[in-house]
Design an enzyme around this catalytic site. Structure first.
Site, mmCIF file in Angstrom:
data_model
loop_
_atom_site.group_PDB
_atom_site.id
_atom_site.type_symbol
_atom_site.label_atom_id
_atom_site.label_comp_id
_atom_site.label_asym_id
_atom_site.label_seq_id
_atom_site.Cartn_x
_atom_site.Cartn_y
_atom_site.Cartn_z
ATOM 1 N N CYS A 218 2.266 0.612 -8.875
ATOM 2 C CA CYS A 218 3.500 1.075 -7.947
ATOM 3 C C CYS A 218 4.694 1.284 -8.518
ATOM 4 C CB CYS A 218 3.661 0.024 -6.583
ATOM 5 S SG CYS A 218 3.929 -1.832 -7.554
ATOM 6 N N GLU B 143 5.677 -3.378 1.077
ATOM 7 C CA GLU B 143 5.711 -3.180 -0.542
ATOM 8 C C GLU B 143 5.120 -1.705 -0.557
ATOM 9 O OE1 GLU B 143 7.414 -4.719 -2.733
ATOM 10 O OE2 GLU B 143 7.616 -6.809 -1.915
ATOM 11 N N GLY C 155 1.769 2.273 5.113
ATOM 12 C CA GLY C 155 2.790 1.488 5.380
ATOM 13 C C GLY C 155 3.524 1.917 6.638
ATOM 14 N N ARG D 181 2.254 6.320 3.417
ATOM 15 C CA ARG D 181 1.741 6.767 4.445
ATOM 16 C C ARG D 181 1.193 5.667 5.383
ATOM 17 N NH1 ARG D 181 -3.096 10.605 5.294
ATOM 18 N NH2 ARG D 181 -4.075 8.943 3.980
ATOM 19 N N GLY E 69 0.850 -1.291 -0.057
ATOM 20 C CA GLY E 69 -0.086 0.094 -0.136
ATOM 21 C C GLY E 69 0.957 1.276 -0.012
ATOM 22 N N SER E 70 0.358 2.440 0.536
ATOM 23 C CA SER E 70 1.027 3.545 0.114
ATOM 24 C C SER E 70 2.099 3.903 1.469
ATOM 25 C CB SER E 70 -0.085 4.729 0.452
ATOM 26 O OG SER E 70 -0.711 4.673 1.603
HETATM 27 P P1 NAD Z 1 -3.669 2.254 0.669
HETATM 28 O O1 NAD Z 1 -2.220 2.669 1.769
HETATM 29 O O2 NAD Z 1 -4.699 3.276 0.966
HETATM 30 O O3 NAD Z 1 -4.163 0.825 1.183
HETATM 31 C C1 NAD Z 1 -3.560 -0.379 1.246
HETATM 32 C C2 NAD Z 1 -4.244 -1.452 2.363
HETATM 33 O O4 NAD Z 1 -4.161 -0.752 3.721
HETATM 34 C C3 NAD Z 1 -5.859 -1.288 2.090
HETATM 35 O O5 NAD Z 1 -6.210 -2.733 2.254
HETATM 36 C C4 NAD Z 1 -6.456 -0.496 3.288
HETATM 37 O O6 NAD Z 1 -7.563 -0.923 3.505
HETATM 38 C C5 NAD Z 1 -5.380 -0.906 4.244
HETATM 39 N N1 NAD Z 1 -5.354 -0.032 5.280
HETATM 40 C C6 NAD Z 1 -5.833 1.452 5.681
HETATM 41 N N2 NAD Z 1 -5.512 1.770 6.706
HETATM 42 C C7 NAD Z 1 -4.916 0.887 7.535
HETATM 43 C C8 NAD Z 1 -4.274 0.744 8.577
HETATM 44 N N3 NAD Z 1 -4.250 1.988 9.651
HETATM 45 N N4 NAD Z 1 -3.510 -0.304 9.135
HETATM 46 C C9 NAD Z 1 -3.503 -1.450 8.369
HETATM 47 N N5 NAD Z 1 -4.041 -1.311 7.008
HETATM 48 C C10 NAD Z 1 -4.575 -0.236 6.479
HETATM 49 O O7 NAD Z 1 -3.109 1.990 -0.534
HETATM 50 P P2 NAD Z 1 -3.854 2.083 -2.060
HETATM 51 O O8 NAD Z 1 -4.577 3.293 -2.324
HETATM 52 O O9 NAD Z 1 -5.211 0.996 -1.769
HETATM 53 O O10 NAD Z 1 -2.977 1.534 -3.079
HETATM 54 C C11 NAD Z 1 -1.840 2.401 -3.717
HETATM 55 C C12 NAD Z 1 -0.683 2.251 -2.991
HETATM 56 O O11 NAD Z 1 -0.068 1.059 -3.054
HETATM 57 C C13 NAD Z 1 0.214 3.270 -4.052
HETATM 58 O O12 NAD Z 1 1.206 4.067 -3.130
HETATM 59 C C14 NAD Z 1 1.211 2.187 -4.533
HETATM 60 O O13 NAD Z 1 2.390 2.463 -4.810
HETATM 61 C C15 NAD Z 1 1.066 1.174 -3.488
HETATM 62 N N6 NAD Z 1 1.627 -0.155 -4.135
HETATM 63 C C16 NAD Z 1 2.669 -0.975 -3.890
HETATM 64 C C17 NAD Z 1 2.988 -2.093 -4.351
HETATM 65 C C18 NAD Z 1 4.487 -2.616 -3.995
HETATM 66 O O14 NAD Z 1 4.750 -3.870 -4.496
HETATM 67 N N7 NAD Z 1 5.553 -1.834 -3.717
HETATM 68 C C19 NAD Z 1 2.323 -2.586 -5.144
HETATM 69 C C20 NAD Z 1 0.804 -2.160 -5.152
HETATM 70 C C21 NAD Z 1 0.562 -1.041 -4.653
#
Ligand code: NAD
Length: 513
Positions: free
Chosen positions: A300, A266, A249, A247, A244-245
């Site tokens: 990503c 990731e 992460g 922030r 995820g993002s």
């Molecule tokens: P996001 O961070 O908004 O959400 C990711 C996941 O985290 C979701 O399942 C969300 O419900 C969960 N989440 C939200 N708050 C949380 C918390 N406090 N604790 C635990 N989990 C929580 O990201 P997104 O908008 O779904 O995805 C886009 C982001 O993901 C981009 O920054 C992208 O670069 C990144 N990404 C990285 C990779 C990689 O392999 N490096 C792959 C795909 C996406």
């Protein structure tokens, strides 16, 4: 077309108007649960609703997962591999419909949706091979009649939190590898991609049910953060893989670290392509265009910064601008469309805000900067891919905006290009387009790209599953998928066996009692 495709997908994958978002070995009744509407970014239409898992369900899922672990982990790895093979076969049967569901739910083009499912099939193949390759090394012991070696055991219950933009492939990178090692997986998907998660989990879990095996793929859909936070804080989840993002992460990493658990992170990227003056222009243009515009810039690994040599700057920018102006934005189910919608209105707002900020910081928009409403999809979330001439010192250039915005930067020496390249906090993917061996080797040297993925004459996006995937710096340092990334899902045990008739101590220490 949309309605017909939706009906076919729903019939094939057994989806309904309201779907259970909780699998604890059974698909738990939807009655009395709060629900989440699943909206297609293609046209803003409601696809279905999902009944959410709540905090009360969490402990039951974790408890059942540990029960399953007692059975699954004791099955010899090659036998686990043959179950994974069947899972791969089962996924293949649904490649088209699951791929189309990915398109409907997150807006990928048809080929990208299918490609996502193909990635699951590929990682399944990889996991099957791995099931006969879970090796440890033997090390020469300094003591006579001693054997020293390493073995790898599963952790137990592995949590997997996924982002919306790879709604099933990323889960499979984690889940199929973790499972073949003997772990059991609890998945908390993005609420923006929950239908794909439900359909994927059903397809995979059916194979275990057919064999009379306990469930090993648990699923909990929440509204966003509640259950993800619980996974991060739970000592009963020894390993948590988070995609995820940056922030989010950062919070996840802190929560896992505070209980001294393990995490695989990731996170976001801010990937750049360097284009030299010694270049095959055609390859570079195609590589940059795909990297920056595919999946509407929502990978990503999307190319977000283009670092161009001054000698080809004007020509390259002109040609790329022409490609940008021609590219078809619209309904991703339609033939010829290369750029589909963003995931939701918030993403459109972030696109607009980033462009505005770039202009405020001194950037010049070369093309794009437009919200579009394709005929028949007026309520979808479409934007035109945007090129912005800028400088590396602009704050917005150093951030990841999850949208098709590419910042164009100029360089004169390779050292300068590398400095610009590495001058951001993210470190996921990178590329250089050059036909000069010295330049490509400099890019790959220890003073070159500081990213987890480095590409020469191919773009930043579109990795294969055979390599380890992940990035450095604020991208989190995790590795998933191929190579020896499987070791992250196993705990290492160093074993010493004394098969002699004395007790020699290491380092020559004596303890004569
Ligand atoms: P996001 O961070 O908004 O959400 C990711 C996941 O985290 C979701 O399942 C969300 O419900 C969960 N989440 C939200 N708050 C949380 C918390 N406090 N604790 C635990 N989990 C929580 O990201 P997104 O908008 O779904 O995805 C886009 C982001 O993901 C981009 O920054 C992208 O670069 C990144 N990404 C990285 C990779 C990689 O392999 N490096 C792959 C795909 C996406």
């Amino acid at each position: 077309m949309f309605a017909a495709i939706k009906d076919k997908i729903f019939a094939d994958l057994g989806l309904e108007d309201v779907n259970a978002g909780l699998y604890d070995g059974d698909w738990v009744s939807t009655d009395g649960r709060s629900t989440l509407d699943v909206i297609s970014p293609i046209n803003g239409e409601k696809l279905a609703a999902v009944a959410l898992a709540g905090e009360d369900d969490y402990n039951i899922v974790i408890e059942k997962a540990w029960q399953s672990y007692q059975v699954w982990s004791k099955i010899p790895a090659p036998q686990r591999g043959s179950i994974i093979r069947e899972i791969g076969d089962e996924i293949s049967k649904y490649k088209e419909t699951l791929g189309l569901l990915v398109s409907l739910e997150v807006g990928k083009t048809r080929v990208e949706g299918m490609g996502e499912v193909q990635e699951m099939i590929d990682i399944g193949d990889f996991a099957v091979g791995l099931s006969r390759q879970l090796y440890g090394v033997t090390i020469a012991s300094e003591r006579p009649n001693h054997r020293l070696y390493e073995q790898w055991h599963p952790y137990g219950v592995v949590g997997v939190i996924t982002a919306f933009n790879f709604p099933c492939a990323v889960w499979s990178w984690n889940a199929l590898i973790a499972a073949v090692i003997g772990n059991v997986v609890v998945w908390k998907p993005s609420p923006n991609a929950s239908l794909t998660a439900i359909a994927t989990n059903r397809i995979c879990s059916r194979v275990l049910e057919r064999h009379g095996l306990p469930p090993i793929f648990f699923l909990m859909v929440d509204e966003g953060r509640t259950l993800g936070e619980k996974l991060a804080k739970d000592v009963h989840v020894p390993l948590l893989s988070f995609t995820g993002s940056i922030r989010t992460g950062r919070q996840v990493a802190q929560n896992v670290a505070s209980r001294l658990g393990r995490s695989i992170l990731e996170l976001g990227g801010n990937n750049a392509a360097i284009v030299s003056d010694k270049v095959d222009m055609e390859i570079a243009l195609r590589g940059v265009a795909f990297g920056a515009m595919a999946t509407a810039g929502q990978r990503c690994t999307s190319t977000r910064r283009l670092i161009l040599h001054e000698g080809i700057y004007d020509e390259f920018v002109e040609k790329l601008t022409n490609i940008y102006k021609k590219v078809k934005v619209g309904n991703p189910l339609e033939e010829g469309v290369l750029v589909g919608p963003l995931i939701n209105q918030r993403a459109v707002d972030a696109y607009r805000a980033a462009i505005q900020r770039a202009v405020d910081e001194g950037g010049t928009v070369l093309c794009g900067d437009e919200v579009v409403q394709p005929a028949g999809c007026e309520d979808g979330f479409y934007v035109r891919p945007t090129l912005i001439e800028g400088s590396p010192s602009m704050g917005i250039v150093c951030e990841e905006t999850f949208a098709p915005i590419l910042y164009v930067l100029k360089y004169s020496t390779l050292d300068e290009a590398l400095q610009i390249h590495n001058g951001v906090m993210q470190g996921l993917s990178s590329s250089i387009f050059t036909t000069d061996l010295r330049e490509s080797e400099a890019f790959l040297s220890l003073h070159g790209s500081d990213c987890g993925l480095a590409n020469v004459n191919t773009g930043t996006a579109g990795a294969e599953i055979g390599g380890a995937f992940g990035g450095e710096k604020e991208t989190g340092g995790g590795r998933e998928s191929g190579s020896d990334a499987w070791k992250a899902y196993a705990r290492r045990q160093t074993v010493t066996i004394n098969y002699g008739d004395t007790l020699p101590l290491a380092q020559g220490v004596r303890f004569d009692v």
